[in-house]
Design an enzyme around this catalytic site. Structure first.
Site, PDB file in Angstrom:
ATOM      1  N   GLY A  30       0.812  -1.220   0.000  1.00  0.00           N
ATOM      2  CA  GLY A  30       0.000   0.000   0.000  1.00  0.00           C
ATOM      3  C   GLY A  30       0.845   1.271   0.000  1.00  0.00           C
ATOM      4  O   GLY A  30       0.395   2.351  -0.363  1.00  0.00           O
ATOM      5  N   GLU A  31       2.093   1.136   0.391  1.00  0.00           N
ATOM      6  CA  GLU A  31       2.942   2.307   0.560  1.00  0.00           C
ATOM      7  C   GLU A  31       3.505   2.746  -0.800  1.00  0.00           C
ATOM      8  O   GLU A  31       4.066   1.950  -1.543  1.00  0.00           O
ATOM      9  CB  GLU A  31       4.102   1.906   1.497  1.00  0.00           C
ATOM     10  CG  GLU A  31       4.705   3.055   2.248  1.00  0.00           C
ATOM     11  CD  GLU A  31       5.804   2.551   3.196  1.00  0.00           C
ATOM     12  OE1 GLU A  31       6.922   3.081   3.111  1.00  0.00           O
ATOM     13  OE2 GLU A  31       5.536   1.599   3.972  1.00  0.00           O
ATOM     14  N   ALA A  32       3.388   4.059  -1.090  1.00  0.00           N
ATOM     15  CA  ALA A  32       3.753   4.556  -2.426  1.00  0.00           C
ATOM     16  C   ALA A  32       5.219   4.287  -2.749  1.00  0.00           C
ATOM     17  O   ALA A  32       5.548   3.862  -3.861  1.00  0.00           O
ATOM     18  CB  ALA A  32       3.473   6.050  -2.501  1.00  0.00           C
ATOM     19  N   LYS A  61       7.158   1.975  -1.757  1.00  0.00           N
ATOM     20  CA  LYS A  61       7.411   0.560  -2.058  1.00  0.00           C
ATOM     21  C   LYS A  61       6.959   0.245  -3.480  1.00  0.00           C
ATOM     22  O   LYS A  61       7.662  -0.420  -4.240  1.00  0.00           O
ATOM     23  CB  LYS A  61       6.657  -0.338  -1.060  1.00  0.00           C
ATOM     24  CG  LYS A  61       7.244  -0.306   0.346  1.00  0.00           C
ATOM     25  CD  LYS A  61       6.546  -1.310   1.253  1.00  0.00           C
ATOM     26  CE  LYS A  61       7.191  -1.324   2.642  1.00  0.00           C
ATOM     27  NZ  LYS A  61       6.575  -2.289   3.531  1.00  0.00           N
ATOM     28  N   ILE A  62       5.764   0.733  -3.830  1.00  0.00           N
ATOM     29  CA  ILE A  62       5.255   0.478  -5.196  1.00  0.00           C
ATOM     30  C   ILE A  62       6.243   1.066  -6.188  1.00  0.00           C
ATOM     31  O   ILE A  62       6.596   0.447  -7.203  1.00  0.00           O
ATOM     32  CB  ILE A  62       3.862   1.137  -5.396  1.00  0.00           C
ATOM     33  CG1 ILE A  62       2.844   0.504  -4.432  1.00  0.00           C
ATOM     34  CG2 ILE A  62       3.404   0.993  -6.835  1.00  0.00           C
ATOM     35  CD1 ILE A  62       1.475   1.110  -4.497  1.00  0.00           C
TER      36      ILE A  62
END
Length: 1779
Positions: A704-706, A708-709
């Site tokens: 969910g963390e930007a 990480k994406i």
């Protein structure tokens, strides 16, 4: 051409039919047919020889046709067609009356075997004709007429059964289809049943022929009755069944009659007997069949590919859709027609079973009949499948391809019958095909079975019951369960099927958890619980059976039922034995073919452990990913390189996809590397962008963390561009587009987003992303279309719904998507329709499974695998059986639980799983409620019975668990006695606390009675046993305060219930102990001892029940082999010892009495010589005798032993040892009467039974002697000691006679083993007769006797001492001639010398008669002097005499005897030295004549040693120089200035030193005296044996004495020493030179020796040596004298020294010189006596000395006289001569 006879035979069948057809034909409609029939009829009936066919067809008439008449006549093709075409046309009229005779005629032609050849529409003209004929019959069923339907069935069945007419391929399918249609379409129930029965019979025939690869194989008619249920309920009276059975049997027999005309009625009608058998076909054996199938299989790979292709195309074609079928048939390239037929029929049935009727029909079973009958036929087929079908790759492929698909579609059916049949088919697959279908079963088991089983709260009741019954059936073949465990629970890539099954059953058995909503009614839930319990019991029973089979344990529970299951198809299956006769019907035998590698336990163990650890790691990952990865790397489940971790994340099932995403997105070094490796592992080459994203995101959920994406997508874009360099200008483009695609996906498919994005919006959003340029619009548009239409999702997305209700271990398989597709479809009411996607998905799953598990199938053979199975299932089982047993009172449930316990204990005990076994046994023991009798109910009684059964059946394996069982028996017996009203043991054995309580207890509460007839006083009893905890209750009672009468009544009724279990059953446990094996009996005995200990230790209520049982079982097991018996006795003897020393006297007495009973029993048995069992057996008596503090017990033991002796004396062998040990212990007892009692028995034994003691001729004599020696030490009674000594004399006499072991020797003599010479023949015969050996044996017997006597020489009582010594030496004197040298050595070393040990080492060095502290404490009491002068002197003399007596034998021991005597002389104790010296002289005077030169040398050296050792030592006085001074000062200061209070501690230490000096001075004096004695003794000996001694010996003596003399001289001239001695003054009373006398005597003796030597000239005389010695000696003596005389003069003439030295007075000096004078005179005379030459030679040395002598002062004028004599007689002549 046909003869008239043949015509008549064929026409008999055809003509009547033709006539009927003509008769019933309508003249308008059927004119052509009628015409044909008439023409044929005419031909048949006309007697002419003209051919049947018309002349114009002449050319063809030579081709043979399908018709013949069973004889020699055959018809050509044309003729056959001419005869058959009217019949074919008649069938096609669809007019009942015409069709009927035509079909009937065809049936007869087939049945009589007039038709032959192969029916095949694609074959030659003959085959086409036959196929047309069959087709015409098949079409007749459309008439819907009952009679014609039956006729059609009859004809078709005849056709399939017929051997001459061969039906294959499409024709066979058409027949099957027709029967199927009749079954579905007929209005008549009988016809339906007949159609179904015919179908089954056809299947039997087709598959039987396929197995045998021959059409000639005999086939039995099926048993119709078994087909009736589940559908045909209408046949109440069974008439329909009989009809159908008759129909089938008749057709089969007709055909059979054609095959075997001789025996037309071979098959018995109906009944199961014939049905289950299949007679073997002699020509074929299964191995050949297998080979042939492999030969046919030309291209198995092609076969498999084509099958998958067919399935993936998802064809819906059924049998009727001819074209499609034709295509498929072309693909089915099977050379062997029988196999092809079987394959086609099987495939057809699978397809029929998948057929889905319209939706409204789903709930209507009638409309589902087609599907149901197809499933039923498949079930029958599989249940009776033969070897070829089960093992051929081709058929396994068909199962995987078609049947699995059918199962997939049908297992989700809401219709119970369909689900039930699916289950039945699946159970057949599991039990018979599991070897080939490992992956498929791995998928279906969770889907069909576990899914239903694990749904506890809201299951479909019927469905769940079907599954439970299915599991029950599965357990019947024990191999199946074990195989499931090995192949799935031990396989990393499979679900834990066995574990989940057991846990699912447990949950079901426990029922719906409280507080959870359920759809079940209470009675339904109860039924289900019971069924689940049954399954659990069945699983355990199955494991037990398998174990028994593997270990060949005879199974106590085996019933015929189990064997029936093994050897025949289950009742309820159709008797369709497709199996080959040579092969057993159960499938498990052929399983081993599946994997040639045997199931190696080690690998299974490793695989199981590996799997458990991997699962632990995965579950840790699903909580904390980093820790999970660390754990897996540490456990070596995953490599530590990023690539390996990435591969694990990508491939491992059961990882949480969200957490994988989180882990990959981390920014830590390792996570980043893993993410890069993860992305790099994809191959995106040539993939569309959205396809690549789709493939990429299948394995994890984006975090969910930007950030990480961002990291993940950045790497993805880079890798995509690397794989597709031409796709975008830069990776940035791919990166942005990837984000866009993900946003679009969320927008399109998330229901929360209301305003959806359009294609234009999407294009607009992506403007200028390709390095400032736009991407092509059509590219973006097609991308948009694809994503809107097809959501990008993880593999797992299908699962969300199912996960809520599923155990997450379901996901180990990664199969839940399939489960869910099925479940979800059902929920959406799209019941049976499964999409092509699903089918494709399913195939992928199977392939995936097969790839992962490498499809190696293991057949379990090693019993160790059960350990792992038990590890998995024991806890659920224990929970499942314990809770209902505790809570329920339902007899069925209780019986099931107890059965479960029994099997569980059986398996765990045999597998030696201690913890698990004990868990089950203790639980069961608790359920007997014997520890709390107030709560006993009927179910507890059953538990007690179960315990008895277990003890009976599994006794050999129970090991430590016996303790729990015997505890129950003990408690039961206690309650049983209470119930009968017998007084408890406590009455006799209660342990009174104190007197007051004794009186209180006396009569009131001690005899509780629970009498059924009257109320009785049972308060006490009730209180003692009311309620207790299992562990706390003890085995005795447990007082619990007051008890109400109500409780008492309740207790009485409970105790009465116990009578259901007979005491005899309980006792059987003990009587059957003889049947236990060698290890088990020892465990049993240990447990019984432990329980008995508990019983006896109870303070309030001690009991002896188990103790009595110990005596019983010891008695029962006494006949076991010695080895086992001694192990048993080892346990029992420790027990008896513990109890014998118990503080409760009554119990100890009881125990000893029990031991006595056992010993008496044991002594009844013979014991061979040299064994030790009796001794071992009686050890407890000895140990208790030694340990027990109770006089009563010790007395009892003596009485017990005496009873044994008196009653069993003949049998006592090694037992004597223990008996004597008991008496020996008694001899030292503190109680006089015990000593007297023991001696009394001892006396009896020796007087009456002495021969028995020595019979075994080994240790017993010695033990007897030791025992007598013990009595001689008795302090209570002098008579006992004297008697004991007398008995020892008797023993010695016996021993000397050689009477030991007389009886055994007699026996040996009879056998001719022993030479006739006896041990006491006298000295001469001794060596020659080889009896020395015999006497060496006797060493063993003599020794203890003599040693015992020698010890008595220290007895404080002079009388005893005297008697013992007397006996000792008398014995040695009288019997010494029997002794060999080794024995004498032992006697001297260990018997005689030790008498003097105390003396040699223990006398205090203070000398004189001072207190002899050193003698061991035993001697404190006795008068030491008396001992010293009487006993010691006597003993020493006796030893010397003995030595002399037996000198011939014992002469090698001379040195030892001498060293004994010398050790006396060496002692600083004048008396001892005197005794020693006297003995020495005695020895020499008695034995000197016997000594050889060497012996005399030994004597000389020992005297020299004695002389050197006793040199007086005054060094202490001299070295104590300063000390003496300070000492004197201290004494003065203390005397004169006491008031000054000087340092007393210093004074104390000084006085100690003074004492020390006095002590050493007295020792020196003592030694001086000893040396004088010694010199005198030497002179005495020398004088006696002067003639015997050689020169060398004399010189040794000379050296010894010369050493003494020179030492004495050194001390005498030490002026410092003399002054010191004068200081001590009168206290020590020394002479003035202290050793003057010694010095004089020694020198005198030296002179004498040398002079005698010169006179005697003995052998080996060296004149020069002796003369030089003499000259030296004379010089030395003269010199010393002169020095002494001069020292006197100088001291007088030097007054300045007087202040320092205390000079001896002039008179003292004169005295000294006077005492030296005789020596000087002797010396001068000796010089004179030298020869002239020698004298002259040495005059030079002598002359100055003589001159000095003249000038000396002399103490006596003797010297001067002698000197003048010498000068005149010797020196004068020399001088004159020289002048």
């Amino acid at each position: 051409m046909a003869s008239s006879e043949a015509d008549s035979r064929l026409s008999q069948v055809v003509a009547p039919a033709l006539e009927k057809i003509i008769k019933n034909a309508s003249w308008r409609k059927h004119s052509k047919l009628a015409h044909q029939c008439k023409a044929l009829l005419e031909r048949l009936t006309s007697p002419s020889d003209s051919p049947l066919a018309s002349p114009d067809s002449e050319p063809e008439s030579s081709i043979p046709g399908p018709l013949h008449d069973g004889g020699a006549v055959e018809y050509s093709l044309v003729e056959s067609e001419f005869i058959l075409s009217p019949l074919i046309n008649a069938c096609a009229t669809a007019f009942n009356k015409i069709v009927d005779p035509a079909v009937d005629c065809i049936q007869k032609l087939i049945a009589y075997g007039y038709l032959r050849g192969e029916a095949d529409p694609s074959g030659g003209p003959e085959a086409q004709l036959l196929s047309k004929l069959i087709e015409s019959v098949c079409k007749c069923h459309d008439l819907s007429d009952d009679a014609i339907e039956l006729l059609v069935l009859k004809t078709l069945l005849s056709a399939v059964t017929s051997v001459s007419l061969r039906i294959h391929g499409d024709c066979l399918l058409q027949i099957v289809r027709t029967c199927y249609d009749i079954y579905l379409g007929s209005k008549n129930v009988v016809n339906q049943t007949t159609a179904k029965a015919s179908l089954v019979q056809m299947l039997v025939i087709v598959f039987r022929r396929m197995e045998a690869d021959s059409s000639a194989v005999p086939v039995q008619p099926i048993v119709v009755a078994e087909l009736m249920e589940p559908i045909e309920k209408s046949d109440a009276d069974g008439s329909m069944t009989q009809f159908v059975q008759g129909f089938i049997t008749k057709i089969m027999q007709d055909i059979d009659g054609v095959l075997n005309p001789v025996t037309p009625s071979r098959v018995s009608l109906g009944g199961h007997d014939g049905a289950f058998e299949t007679t073997a076909v002699e020509t074929t054996n299964p191995a050949d069949l297998l080979d042939s199938t492999d030969k046919d299989m030309l291209d198995a790979k092609y076969w498999e590919i084509s099958m998958y292709k067919t399935a993936l195309e998802g064809r819906k074609g059924e049998l009727a859709d001819g074209e499609a079928d034709r295509d498929e048939d072309l693909e089915v390239q099977i050379g062997n027609k029988f196999k092809r037929d079987a394959f086609l029929v099987f495939r057809a049935l699978c397809k029929l079973s998948m057929k889905t009727p319209p939706k409204e029909a789903l709930a209507d079973p009638l409309l589902m009949r087609g599907k149901i009958v197809a499933l039923e036929l498949l079930k029958i087929l599989l249940e009776n499948a033969g070897t070829v079908f089960r093992t051929s790759e081709r058929f396994l492929g068909a199962i995987k391809q078609y049947l699995c698909l059918s199962l997939l579609k049908n297992s989700a059916s809401t219709l119970m019958i369909v689900f039930q049949l699916s289950c039945s088919i699946f159970i057949s697959l599991v039990s018979r095909f599991r070897a080939g279908l490992k992956a498929e079963i791995g998928v279906f088991f969770p889907m069909i079975v576990l899914r239903v089983l694990e749904n506890v709260a809201q299951p479909n009741f019927q469905q769940k019951m079907i599954v439970l019954r299915f599991l029950d059936k599965l357990c019947l073949d024990s191999q199946t369960l074990v195989d499931i465990f090995i192949n799935y629970d031990c396989d990393v890539n499979s679900s834990n099927i066995f574990e989940r099954m057991v846990n699912g059953l447990l949950k079901t058995a426990q029922g719906v958890p409280p507080g959870v909503a359920t759809t079940l009614l209470p009675p339904q839930e109860a039924t289900m619980k019971l069924e689940a319990m049954r399954c659990l019991v069945a699983i355990l029973r199955s494991m037990g059976d398998w174990m028994n089979k593997q270990l060949r344990i005879p199974d106590p529970y085996s019933t015929k039922r189990f064997e029936d299951v093994e050897n025949s198809p289950e009742p309820g299956n159709v008797s369709m034995a497709i199996v080959n006769g040579d092969e057993p019907a159960e499938g498990s035998d052929s399983h081993s073919e599946a994997s040639n590698e045997a199931s190696d336990v080690l690998t299974i163990e490793q695989r199981r452990a590996y799997k458990l650890e991997l699962q632990e790691g995965i579950s840790l990952f699903n909580r904390k990913p980093k820790k999970g990865i660390e754990f897996l790397i540490k456990a070596n489940k995953v490599g530590d390189s990023p690539e390996e971790i990435a591969a694990f994340l990508k491939n491992a099932s059961d990882l949480n996809k969200t957490l994988i995403g989180d882990y990959l997105g981390e920014r830590e070094d390792l996570s980043l590397k893993v993410m890069h490796a993860y992305v790099d592992s994809f191959d995106f080459q040539g993939m569309e962008f959205d396809e690549a994203i789709r493939a990429f995101l299948q394995g994890f959920r984006l975090p969910g963390e930007a950030q990480k994406i961002d990291r993940i997508m950045e790497k993805f874009a880079e890798w995509y561009c690397k794989c597709n360099p031409k796709a975008f200008t830069s990776a940035d483009t791919a990166y942005v587009l990837a984000y866009s695609v993900i946003m679009l996906n969320t927008d399109s498919h998330n229901p929360m987003v209301k305003n959806k994005m359009s294609a234009d919006d999407f294009i607009r959003n992506n403007r200028g992303i390709d390095d400032g340029k736009d991407l092509p619009e059509e590219y973006l548009r097609s991308l948009f279309e694809r994503i809107s239409r097809n959501e990008i999702k993880m593999k797992e997305d299908d699962l969300s719904l199912h996960q809520k209700q599923s155990v997450n271990s379901n996901r180990i398989l990664g199969l839940d998507n399939i489960l869910n597709i099925v479940i979800r479809k059902r929920d959406e009411d799209q019941h049976m329709e499964t999409s092509d996607d699903l089918i494709r998905h399913m195939q992928e799953q199977f392939k995936e499974k097969a790839r992962k598990s490498k499809s190696v199938y293991y057949a379990a053979t090693d019993v160790v695998i059960l350990r792992f199975m038990i590890e998995v299932c024991w806890a659920p089982m224990l929970a499942a059986f314990s809770v209902p047993l505790d809570q329920s009172d339902d007899e069925v449930v209780i019986a099931l639980c107890l059965e479960g316990f029994r099997y569980a204990i059986h398996v765990t005990a045999v597998m030696s799983m201690k913890t698990h076994r004990d868990a089950f046994v203790t639980s069961l023991a608790k359920f007997t409620s014997l520890h709390s009798p107030a709560d006993i109910k009927q179910k507890n009684i059953y538990a007690i019975k179960e315990i008895v059964t277990i003890a009976d059946e599994d006794g050999n394996y129970l090991r430590e668990a016996w303790e729990h069982i015997l505890t129950c028996v003990s408690r039961f017996e206690h309650l049983h006695l209470l119930g009968e009203g017998a007084p408890p043991d406590a009455t006799f054995f209660a342990f009174p606390q104190d007197e007051s309580e004794k009186s209180k207890q006396a009569k009131s509460t001690n005899l509780p009675v629970l009498n059924k007839k009257g109320p009785g006083k049972i308060q006490y009893a009730a209180a003692s046993v009311m309620r207790g905890s299992y562990d706390g209750a003890g085995i005795g009672g447990n007082s619990a305060g007051a008890v109400t009468s109500e409780q008492v009544d309740n207790l009485v009724s409970n105790l009465n219930m116990l009578e259901q279990v007979g005491s005899s059953e309980m006792n059987r446990i003990f009587t059957r102990s003889q049947k236990l094996n060698s290890e088990a009996i020892i465990d049993f005995v240990k447990a019984l001892c432990k329980v008995s200990m508990e019983e006896l230790r109870s303070t309030s209520d001690p009991r002896v029940f188990s103790l009595t049982k110990i005596v019983e079982i010891a008695h029962y097991n006494m006949n076991r082999i010695r080895l086992v018996w001694s192990s048993i006795w080892h346990v029992l003897s420790n027990f008896f010892v513990t109890i014998g020393c118990y503080e409760n006297l009554s119990i100890a007495i009881f125990a000893m009495d029990s031991l006595r009973q056992l010993s008496m029993k044991f002594l009844e048995r013979e014991e061979l010589a040299n064994y030790n069992f009796q001794n071992e057996f009686m050890k407890p008596f000895v140990i208790v005798m030694r340990k027990s503090s109770a006089v009563e017990i010790r007395e009892l033991i003596i009485r017990c032993v005496s009873q044994m002796v008196l009653s069993r004396v003949n049998n006592v062998k090694s037992g004597w040892k223990s008996m004597f040990m008991v008496f020996a212990t008694a001899a030292y007892d503190n109680h006089k009467n015990i000593v007297l009692l023991a001696f009394e028995i001892m006396e009896k034994i020796i007087r009456d039974y002495f021969p028995y003691i020595t019979e075994t001729e080994t240790t017993t004599f010695t033990d007897c002697v030791n025992c007598l020696v013990a009595f001689t030490n008795s302090r209570y009674n002098k008579d006992i000691s004297l008697n004991a000594i007398a008995f020892l004399r008797f023993c010695a006499a016996k021993l000397a006679e050689g009477d030991l072991g007389s009886s055994s020797k007699k026996k040996e003599k009879e056998n001719g083993k022993v030479s006739p010479s006896s041990p006491h023949k006298g000295k001469d015969g001794r060596q020659e007769n080889g009896e020395l050996i015999d006497k060496d044996d006797h060493l063993y017997f003599w020794f203890p006797l003599l040693a015992g006597l020698s010890e008595l020489s220290f007895d404080p009582r002079p009388e005893i001492r005297k008697n013992a010594l007397e006996l000792l030496f008398e014995t040695l004197r009288n019997h010494g001639h029997l002794f060999s040298l080794p024995l004498w050595e032992r006697v001297f070393e260990s018997v005689l010398f030790p008498i003097f040990d105390y003396v040699r080492h223990g006398i205090d060095p203070a000398g004189g008669d001072s207190n002899e502290e050193g003698i061991v404490n035993d001697m404190d009491e006795l008068d030491q002097d008396a001992w010293l002068y009487e006993t010691c002197t006597l003993a020493l003399q006796l030893v010397v005499d003995l030595f002399v007596n037996f000198y011939n034998t014992v002469h090698p021991l001379l040195r030892k005897v001498l060293s004994l005597l010398i050790s006396f002389i060496k002692r600083p104790h004048q008396s001892l030295a005197g005794i020693g010296t006297a003995a020495f002289v005695r020895l020499m005077s008695n034995a000197g004549d016997l000594f050889s030169e060497e012996k005399w040398l030994e004597v000389g050296y020992s005297l020299k040693e004695a002389a050197n050792a006793t040199l007086p030592d005054f060094s202490c006085v001299v070295s104590g120089d300063n000390m003496a001074g300070t000492n004197e000062h201290a004494l003065n200061s203390q005397g004169n200035e006491a008031s000054a209070g000087s340092d007393t501690s210093q004074g104390g230490s000084e006085s100690l030193r003074t004492q020390h000096i006095y002590a050493s001075l007295s020792e020196a004096k003592c030694r001086a005296a000893v040396q004088l004695l010694l010199i005198q003794a030497m002179m005495e000996i020398y004088n006696m044996y002067r003639t015997h001694l050689s020169a060398k010996n004399t010189l040794v003596l000379y050296e010894a004495i010369h050493d003494v003399a020179s030492h004495a001289h050194r001390i005498n001239i030490d002026s410092l020493l003399q002054s010191k001695l004068q200081e001590f003054g009168p206290m020590i009373q020394t002479q003035d030179p202290p050793l003057l006398r010694l010095e004089n005597e020694a020198y005198q003796f030296c002179l004498t020796l040398l002079q005698n030597l010169i006179l005697d000239r003995p052998p080996r005389y060296e004149e020069v040596e002796v003369e030089s010695h003499l000259v030296d000696l004379c010089q030395e003596v003269l010199l010393f004298y002169i020095e002494t005389a001069r020292s006197g003069q100088t001291s007088e003439t030097s007054p300045e020294e007087q202040s320092q030295w205390l000079i001896p007075s002039v008179s003292g000096k004169r005295r000294e010189l006077a005492s030296r004078a005789p020596l000087i005179v002797a010396t001068l005379q000796a010089i004179c006596s030298l020869g002239d030459t020698l004298f002259e030679k040495n005059l030079v040395q002598f002359f100055p000395l003589l001159a000095s002598l003249i000038s000396c002062e002399h103490g006596s004028n003797e010297v001067q006289v002698a000197l003048s004599d010498m000068l005149s007689s010797s020196v004068g002549p020399v001088l004159l001569r020289s002048c």
